[in-house]
Write a protein that holds these residues in place. Structure first.
Motif, PDB file in Angstrom:
ATOM      1  N   PHE A 113     -18.270  91.839-105.404  1.00 52.20           N
ATOM      2  CA  PHE A 113     -18.069  90.745-106.360  1.00 52.20           C
ATOM      3  C   PHE A 113     -16.876  89.907-105.928  1.00 52.20           C
ATOM      4  N   VAL A 114     -15.770  90.582-105.621  1.00 58.51           N
ATOM      5  CA  VAL A 114     -14.552  89.871-105.222  1.00 58.51           C
ATOM      6  C   VAL A 114     -14.793  89.077-103.940  1.00 58.51           C
ATOM      7  N   GLU A 115     -15.445  89.705-102.976  1.00 49.95           N
ATOM      8  CA  GLU A 115     -15.625  89.030-101.686  1.00 49.95           C
ATOM      9  C   GLU A 115     -16.574  87.843-101.790  1.00 49.95           C
ATOM     10  N   THR A 116     -17.645  88.011-102.571  1.00 49.94           N
ATOM     11  CA  THR A 116     -18.585  86.906-102.723  1.00 49.94           C
ATOM     12  C   THR A 116     -17.932  85.744-103.466  1.00 49.94           C
ATOM     13  N   LEU A 117     -17.185  86.090-104.508  1.00 47.34           N
ATOM     14  CA  LEU A 117     -16.509  85.062-105.291  1.00 47.34           C
ATOM     15  C   LEU A 117     -15.552  84.263-104.407  1.00 47.34           C
ATOM     16  N   ALA A 118     -14.889  84.944-103.513  1.00 44.14           N
ATOM     17  CA  ALA A 118     -13.897  84.296-102.668  1.00 44.14           C
ATOM     18  C   ALA A 118     -14.528  83.573-101.497  1.00 44.14           C
ATOM     19  N   ASP A 119     -15.796  83.871-101.214  1.00 42.86           N
ATOM     20  CA  ASP A 119     -16.394  83.318-100.005  1.00 42.86           C
ATOM     21  C   ASP A 119     -16.484  81.798-100.071  1.00 42.86           C
ATOM     22  N   PHE A 120     -16.263  81.194 -98.908  1.00 42.60           N
ATOM     23  CA  PHE A 120     -16.191  79.748 -98.853  1.00 42.60           C
ATOM     24  C   PHE A 120     -17.204  79.169 -97.867  1.00 42.60           C
ATOM     25  N   GLY A 121     -17.334  79.824 -96.733  1.00 43.84           N
ATOM     26  CA  GLY A 121     -18.182  79.293 -95.658  1.00 43.84           C
ATOM     27  C   GLY A 121     -19.638  79.168 -96.059  1.00 43.84           C
ATOM     28  N   ASN A 122     -20.228  80.241 -96.552  1.00 43.79           N
ATOM     29  CA  ASN A 122     -21.641  80.202 -96.923  1.00 43.79           C
ATOM     30  C   ASN A 122     -21.936  79.136 -97.982  1.00 43.79           C
ATOM     31  N   PRO A 123     -21.174  79.097 -99.092  1.00 41.34           N
ATOM     32  CA  PRO A 123     -21.468  78.066-100.096  1.00 41.34           C
ATOM     33  C   PRO A 123     -21.256  76.648 -99.569  1.00 41.34           C
ATOM     34  N   LEU A 124     -20.252  76.453 -98.695  1.00 44.28           N
ATOM     35  CA  LEU A 124     -20.013  75.097 -98.196  1.00 44.28           C
ATOM     36  C   LEU A 124     -21.243  74.611 -97.432  1.00 44.28           C
ATOM     37  N   ILE A 125     -21.870  75.522 -96.687  1.00 46.45           N
ATOM     38  CA  ILE A 125     -23.038  75.130 -95.905  1.00 46.45           C
ATOM     39  C   ILE A 125     -24.292  75.069 -96.765  1.00 46.45           C
ATOM     40  N   LEU A 126     -24.436  76.031 -97.674  1.00 50.36           N
ATOM     41  CA  LEU A 126     -25.740  76.227 -98.310  1.00 50.36           C
ATOM     42  C   LEU A 126     -25.847  75.827 -99.774  1.00 50.36           C
ATOM     43  N   ALA A 127     -24.717  75.764-100.484  1.00 53.14           N
ATOM     44  CA  ALA A 127     -24.824  75.568-101.925  1.00 53.14           C
ATOM     45  C   ALA A 127     -25.447  74.209-102.270  1.00 53.14           C
ATOM     46  N   GLY A 128     -25.057  73.192-101.523  1.00 55.79           N
ATOM     47  CA  GLY A 128     -25.581  71.869-101.826  1.00 55.79           C
ATOM     48  C   GLY A 128     -24.966  71.322-103.094  1.00 55.79           C
ATOM     49  N   SER A 129     -25.296  70.077-103.432  1.00 60.87           N
ATOM     50  CA  SER A 129     -24.638  69.447-104.572  1.00 60.87           C
ATOM     51  C   SER A 129     -25.256  69.874-105.894  1.00 60.87           C
ATOM     52  N   LYS A 130     -26.464  70.382-105.869  1.00 60.45           N
ATOM     53  CA  LYS A 130     -27.109  70.743-107.133  1.00 60.45           C
ATOM     54  C   LYS A 130     -26.711  72.133-107.603  1.00 60.45           C
ATOM     55  N   PHE A 131     -26.052  72.897-106.731  1.00 61.46           N
ATOM     56  CA  PHE A 131     -25.688  74.265-107.103  1.00 61.46           C
ATOM     57  C   PHE A 131     -24.202  74.465-106.800  1.00 61.46           C
ATOM     58  N   PRO A 132     -23.330  73.834-107.613  1.00 65.54           N
ATOM     59  CA  PRO A 132     -21.894  73.871-107.280  1.00 65.54           C
ATOM     60  C   PRO A 132     -21.318  75.279-107.366  1.00 65.54           C
ATOM     61  N   ILE A 133     -20.353  75.542-106.484  1.00 65.70           N
ATOM     62  CA  ILE A 133     -19.665  76.836-106.429  1.00 65.70           C
ATOM     63  C   ILE A 133     -18.164  76.546-106.463  1.00 65.70           C
ATOM     64  N   LEU A 134     -17.427  77.372-107.192  1.00 66.65           N
ATOM     65  CA  LEU A 134     -16.012  77.089-107.459  1.00 66.65           C
ATOM     66  C   LEU A 134     -15.157  76.879-106.211  1.00 66.65           C
ATOM     67  N   SER A 135     -15.276  77.795-105.259  1.00 72.61           N
ATOM     68  CA  SER A 135     -14.374  77.703-104.106  1.00 72.61           C
ATOM     69  C   SER A 135     -14.570  76.378-103.373  1.00 72.61           C
ATOM     70  N   VAL A 136     -15.832  75.949-103.262  1.00 73.71           N
ATOM     71  CA  VAL A 136     -16.118  74.687-102.589  1.00 73.71           C
ATOM     72  C   VAL A 136     -15.606  73.514-103.422  1.00 73.71           C
ATOM     73  N   GLN A 137     -15.771  73.608-104.738  1.00 77.08           N
ATOM     74  CA  GLN A 137     -15.319  72.522-105.614  1.00 77.08           C
ATOM     75  C   GLN A 137     -13.802  72.352-105.539  1.00 77.08           C
ATOM     76  N   ALA A 138     -13.090  73.461-105.499  1.00 74.76           N
ATOM     77  CA  ALA A 138     -11.633  73.375-105.392  1.00 74.76           C
ATOM     78  C   ALA A 138     -11.256  72.654-104.102  1.00 74.76           C
ATOM     79  N   TYR A 139     -11.957  73.001-103.041  1.00 78.55           N
ATOM     80  CA  TYR A 139     -11.709  72.379-101.735  1.00 78.55           C
ATOM     81  C   TYR A 139     -11.990  70.874-101.784  1.00 78.55           C
ATOM     82  N   LEU A 140     -13.134  70.532-102.390  1.00 75.74           N
ATOM     83  CA  LEU A 140     -13.513  69.117-102.439  1.00 75.74           C
ATOM     84  C   LEU A 140     -12.537  68.301-103.287  1.00 75.74           C
TER      85      LEU A 140
END
Lengths: 368, 563
Positions: free
Chosen positions: B218-245
C-alpha cells in the motif's frame, strides 16, 4: 588486587511498568581480598550477574562505589578497568583464529608482535589448546571454546578475573573437569576472581568464599563449609542442597547449646547462628546425609541424638546412595540419605524406622 | 525525576562524554538527520500552511474544493489498496508454490520475481504501453484495435501489480521459510485434512507477514510516481502526479505542498502500522537440525494449479522484459519492427551524459549511505548515546515518506541561502544518501541483532574503545550484510525517480528522468534502450559484488547476499 563494593545499588527501569523501577542490587557491601576466588551464588534474577557487570564496568551503580585496590572505578569505562571477563556465551570473535582471539587484548595494549606470540603460546600451553592456534572458532567444540575464552582472559594478567556462568553451556562431565581446571588456573596465577553461578556444586568446588544472593540482597558470605553446614537463614539452607528444618525454641547458647522441640524434647546442638538469643524461636537444621536411620528403637544413644521415628514413604536407589523420604508427622516429609547401600541397611516403603543425628550435625538458625 | 533517576542520567552522559568520538558521531548524525530528513518534510507542511504571506488552511480548502483532486485522492487510495491486496495474493501464491509446494522450476520462478525488484519501477508501465497502447504490439498489431483504453485504471492496475507483487513475494518467502514445517506435519499427523491444516496452521502463522506485506505494498504503490505518470492519463488522476504537476506545471507551491500532505498522511499511517506488525514478530534463532519441508501439505492437484499459475505470471513478466528489449531494437515501435541499433546509438551519443551522471551519483551516494546506515545501526542497537531513539525514528522516516514529498521538500528547503543547493550535484547526492540510509540501517540492524552483544563487550573488556570495537570487531562481522545493503541501495538509487525528478537540472540529469521524458515525447524506442542499459548496469553491479564477496568470504559470501 582487592575489590570493594560500598553500598552499591543498581536500579533498572521496569520493563513492565512505564516509569517504574526495578532494584537489581540493594545496597551491597562486599570486600574481596587479593588473590581470593569468590563466587556470587543465587537463583536467576538475584542480582549476581548485575553485580559482576558492575565490577566489569558494563553497568554503572545507581548509587554506591566500586573500588579496585585504592581506586574508585565507578566512572572508569570497561576498557580502562583492567578487569577481564569470561562470558557465558564465550564471546569468541568469530572472524579471528584462536591465536588472534587470545592475543587480542595484548594487541590492543600495543605490545610488540614477538612478545604477543610468546605470551599467547605460553598461556595456550597451560590451557592445553596449543594445537588449536590456527583454527577458526566455528571449528571448536564447546569445551575448547571455553578454554580459548579463559586463555584470552588470563593472558592479559588482569587485576580481576570475572566469570559469568562460564560452564552453563557445557555438558555435565565437561563441567566437572572444567571447574577443577578453572580453580587450578586461578591458583597458579593468583588472580583475584569473581565467579557467578546458580549451580551450588560449582560454587562449592571453585570458591574460597561464597556470597549467597537473593532478590538483590546478600544473604550470607562464607566459606563453602560455612555456607553449607552453618547457613544463616532458611533461604541459604534451602538453596544449598537438601535440608530438614524443625521448629524449636532456643534454651541455651554457647558451648552447651540446647533447644527444645514442639514435643518438649530437649536436644543439644553443635552450632548456633550468631543472630540468635536465648529464648528465641529458631529452626533446627539437619542435612539429610547426617540423618541416620535404624530399625525402630535401635539407636546407638552413646554417639547420637535420637530424634524420633517415622515411616518410609519413598526410597530411591541411586547406586552410591539411597534417598529416603519419611513421614514423621511434620508438614513436609523428612529427607535422609544413606551412603554405601551395599554395606548398610535397606528399608522398604512402609518400614517403621528411628532416625538420629550427631550433635555436630545440628545447627540452629533464625526463623527468617 | 527522582534523585536516583537524575544520577542515572548523569552517569550515562558522563560515560558517553568519556568516549568523545561516540558523542561526536551521534551528535553529527542527529544534526544531519534533522537538516536533511526532518527539515525538508517540515518545509512541505509549512509551505502548505502558508499560501500567501500569512498562515492559513487556504491551500487545503482549495485542494478539497476541487472535485478533480478529490478524485485523485480517492483514486490513489483505491489503487494502492487494490494493488496491495492483489499483489499480496499473487506474492503469497508464488511464495507458497516455491517454498512449500516445491513446484518444479522453483529457482526460475524465484529469478523471475527478482527481476522487477532490481529494475526501474516504471518498466512495467513502459512495456504495457508497448503491448497494449495505441500502437501496441498486441492491441494494434495483433488485434487491430485502435485507441485501446489502456490509459487509466486498467493499465495502471496491471502495471502496479506486476511491479509490486515481487515485494510481497520476497516478504512472504521469508515468512514461509522461517515457519517450521514440522508444525504442518504435526497437524497432518493429528488427522487434519490438507485444507484444514492450511487454513488452521499455515495461514494463521503467516498472517502477520501477510498483513505486513499488504501495508508495505500500500505504502509503495501510494508513493509510486513513474507508473502513474506514464499510465494514469488525465481521466484517472493520481495524487503523486498531481502534486508534481502543480509544482512543475503551475508553479503553485502551496497547493502542491498541500497535495503532498494528503499523500503523506495515509503513507505514514500505513507505514507505522506495518512497523508495529513487524516489530511484534519475535526473532528466533534456528538451532539443531535444519528442518526441511516435506511438502506433504500440498496435494498433487493443488501443486499442478500453483505451477500453472506461476508459469502464467512468469510468462507475463517475461513478456514485459522481452517487449522492452524488442522495443529498444525495433525501428519504429508499432509500425516498423525491423531491427536497428539506432536507439542505443542515441543513448550512447547524445544521451550518454545522463548515464554517466546517474552512475556517478549512485556510485558516490550509495557507499556513503551504506556506511552511514551501519554507523546509525551500531549507535541505535549497541550504544547508550543520548538521542539514539530519535536517530532511529528519524532515519526510518525518509523511508516512510513518499519520494514526491521528499523531492518537493528538498526544493523548498534548499533553494535559498545558506543552503542554496537547487540545480547542484550536492542536492541530488544528499537526497540519495538520506533516502537510502535506511537500507543500510535495516541490514545493519538485522545482522547486529543476530550477533551476541557479549562479543563486543568482550572486546571492550579487553581494552578496546568504541572506535576500535567498531572497526576491529563489529565491522568485520557485518561486512557481508553491509555489501548486501549496499547493492540494494545502489539498485534503488539507479532506478529512483519520484524525488529525483524535482531535483535534476540541465547540468545534472538522471537516466530514469530521461526515460520518463522520452516516453512523454513518444520516443518509446529510446526509452526502451535506456531501460535495457539501466537493467544491464544494475545486473552487472549485483554480479560484481557477489563475486567479490565470494572471493573474500568463500562459501559464506554468496549466501549472504540475498538476491
Amino acid at each position: 588486587m582487592s575489590v570493594r563494593l560500598v553500598d552499591v545499588r543498581k536500579e533498572f527501569p521496569d520493563p513492565e511498568k512505564a516509569g517504574g523501577i526495578m532494584v537489581a542490587v540493594k545496597d551491597m557491601n562486599l570486600e574481596i581480598r587479593e588473590g581470593e576466588f569468590i563466587t556470587l551464588l543465587g537463583p536467576s534474577g538475584c542480582g549476581k550477574t548485575t553485580t559482576l557487570r558492575m565490577i566489569a564496568g558494563f553497568e554503572i551503580p545507581t548509587t554506591g562505589q566500586i573500588w579496585i585496590n585504592d581506586e574508585m572505578v565507578n566512572d572508569q569505562p570497561p576498557n580502562k578497568r583492567d578487569t577481564t571477563m569470561v562470558f557465558q556465551s564465550y564471546a569468541i570473535f568469530p572472524h579471528m583464529s584462536v591465536e588472534q582471539n587470545v592475543g587480542f587484548g595484548l594487541e590492543l595494549k600495543g605490545r610488540p608482535k614477538g612478545e604477543i606470540s610468546a605470551e599467547v603460546a605460553k598461556v595456550m600451553e597451560i590451557m592445553g589448546i596449543t594445537e588449536l592456534g590456527k583454527r577458526r572458532p566455528d571449528q571448536l567444540s564447546g569445551g575448547q571454546q571455553q578454554r580459548v575464552a579463559l586463555a584470552r582472559a588470563i593472558v592479559n594478567k588482569p587485576r580481576v578475573l570475572l566469570f559469568d556462568e562460564p560452564l552453563s553451556n557445557l555438558d555435565a562431565k565437561l563441567r566437572e573437569t572444567m571447574r577443577v581446571e578453572i580453580r587450578r588456573i586461578q591458583q597458579s596465577f593468583g588472580i583475584t576472581s569473581v565467579y557467578v553461578t546458580h549451580d551450588q556444586d560449582e560454587a562449592m568446588t571453585v570458591s574460597d568464599r561464597i556470597v549467597v544472593m537473593e532478590k538483590g540482597l546478600v544473604m550470607q558470605v562464607g566459606s563453602p563449609f560455612e555456607i553449607y553446614s552453618r547457613p544463616s537463614c532458611k533461604f541459604v539452607a534451602d538453596f544449598i542442597g537438601k535440608v530438614n528444618l524443625f521448629p524449636v525454641k532456643t534454651l541455651s547458647l554457647g558451648e552447651d547449646a540446647r533447644v527444645r522441640d514442639r514435643r518438649g524434647i530437649e536436644v543439644p546442638v553443635g552450632s548456633a547462628d550468631p543472630a540468635l538469643k536465648e529464648g528465641d524461636d529458631a529452626l533446627l537444621m539437619v542435612r539429610p546425609e547426617s540423618l541416620s536411620l535404624s530399625k525402630a528403637g535401635a539407636v546407638d544413644k552413646e554417639s547420637s541424638v535420637e530424634w524420633g521415628s517415622g515411616r518410609v514413604i519413598k526410597s530411591v536407589y541411586l547406586g552410591s546412595v539411597i534417598e529416603y523420604e519419611l513421614d514423621a508427622g511434620y508438614d513436609k516429609p523428612l529427607m535422609a540419605i544413606s551412603h554405601d547401600p551395599v554395606n548398610g541397611e535397606f528399608f522398604k516403603d512402609g518400614d517403621e524406622v528411628s532416625f538420629s543425628f550427631s550433635r555436630r550435625a545440628a545447627h540452629i538458625l533464625p526463623l527468617r | 525525576m527522582t534523585p536516583n533517576g537524575i544520577s542515572r542520567t548523569i552517569g550515562r552522559y558522563r560515560r558517553v562524554a568519556r568516549d568523545p568520538l561516540l558523542l561526536f558521531v551521534s551528535m553529527l548524525t542527529l544534526a544531519s538527520l534533522i537538516l536533511f530528513v526532518v527539515y525538508p518534510i517540515a518545509s512541505v507542511v509549512l509551505q502548505s500552511l502558508k499560501p500567501g504571506d500569512s498562515y492559513s488552511f487556504a491551500a487545503y480548502a482549495e485542494t478539497l474544493k476541487s472535485a478533480y483532486l478529490r478524485t485523485a485522492f480517492y483514486n490513489s487510495l483505491m489503487m494502492s489498496a487494490l494493488t496491495a491486496l492483489v499483489g499480496t495474493l499473487l506474492g503469497f501464491l508464488f511464495a507458497f508454490a516455491v517454498v512449500r509446494a516445491k513446484v518444479p522450476l522453483g529457482k526460475f520462478f524465484n529469478g523471475i520475481a527478482i527481476i522487477p525488484i532490481v529494475s526501474p519501477p516504471f518498466i512495467g508501465a513502459l512495456a504495457i504501453i508497448m503491448l497494449f497502447g495505441n500502437n501496441g504490439l498486441i492491441t494494434w498489431n495483433l488485434l487491430k484495435i485502435q485507441n485501446f483504453p489502456i490509459y487509466g485504471f486498467n493499465g495502471l492496475f496491471l502495471a502496479q501489480v506486476v511491479t509490486f507483487f515481487p515485494v510481497a513475494y520476497m516478504t512472504l518467502k521469508g515468512v514461509l521459510e522461517s515457519m517450521n514445517p514440522v508444525l504442518e506435519d504435526a497437524a497432518l499427523n493429528l488427522g487434519g485434512s490438507r485444507t484444514k491444516v492450511f487454513l488452521k496452521v499455515t495461514l494463521p502463522l503467516a498472517l502477520p507477514g501477510i498483513a505486513s506485506s499488504i501495508l508495505l505494498l500500500f505504502v509503495e504503490t501510494l508513493a509510486d510516481f513513474g507508473n502513474p505518470l506514464i499510465l494514469a492519463g488525465s481521466k484517472f488522476p493520481i495524487l503523486s502526479v498531481q502534486a508534481y504537476l502543480q509544482i512543475v506545471g503551475m508553479y503553485d507551491l502551496p497547493k502542491g505542498a498541500a497535495i503532498s500532505v494528503f499523500l503523506l498522511a495515509p503513507s505514514l499511517i500505513a507505514f507505522f502500522l506495518q512497523r508495529r506488525i513487524v516489530g511484534r514478530k519475535k526473532y528466533t534463532t534456528v538451532t539443531g537440525k535444519p528442518q526441511t519441508s516435506t511438502g506433504k501439505i500440498v496435494s498433487p492437484g493443488a501443486r499442478t494449479f500453483l505451477f500453472i499459475a506461476c508459469l502464467f505470471i512468469s510468462a507475463l513478466v517475461a513478456l514485459i522484459y522481452f517487449s522492452i528489449l524488442l522495443g529498444a531494437l525495433a525501428k519504429v515501435w508499432g509500425y516498423d519492427h525491423s531491427l536497428t541499433l539506432e536507439h542505443f546509438k542515441f543513448v550512447f551519443g547524445v544521451g550518454f551524459k545522463a548515464v554517466r551522471d546517474t552512475l556517478m551519483i549512485a556510485g558516490i551516494a550509495t557507499p556513503i549511505a551504506g556506511v552511514f546506515g551501519m554507523v546509525i545501526a551500531f549507535l541505535v542497537v549497541r550504544t547508550r548515546v543520548p538521542g539514539k531513539k530519535l536517530i532511529g525514528a528519524m532515519s526510518i522516516l525518509s523511508f516512510a515518506v513518499p519520494g514526491t514529498v521528499i523531492g518537493i521538500g528538498y526544493i523548498l528547503a534548499f533553494n535559498h541561502k545558506p543552503l542554496a543547493l537547487t540545480g547542484t550535484l550536492a542536492i541530488l547526492l544528499l537526497n540519495f544518501v538520506f533516502r537510502y540510509v535506511p537500507v543500510g540501517i535495516e541490514s545493519g540492524t538485522a545482522i547486529l541483532q543476530q550477533i551476541d552483544p557479549s562479543i563486543e563487550e568482550a572486546a571492550v573488556d579487553l581494552g578496546a574503545d568504541a572506535r576500535r570495537t567498531f572497526s576491529k570487531i563489529t565491522l568485520p562481522m557485518i561486512v557481508p550484510a553491509f555489501f548486501s545493503g549496499l547493492v540494494f541501495a545502489f539498485v534503488r538509487a539507479m532506478t529512483a525517480v519520484s524525488a529525483a525528478i524535482f531535483l535534476v537540472s540541465s547540468r545534472w540529469n538522471l537516466m530514469t528522468v530521461h526515460i520518463m521524458s522520452q516516453v512523454e515525447s513518444g520516443n518509446l524506442g529510446a526509452a526502451a534502450a535506456y531501460s535495457v542499459i539501466l537493467v544491464v548496469i544494475v545486473a552487472l553491479a549485483i554480479g560484481l559484488i557477489r563475486l567479490l564477496l565470494k572471493a573474500r568470504y568463500g562459501r559464506f559470501g554468496g549466501a549472504m547476499l540475498h538476491f
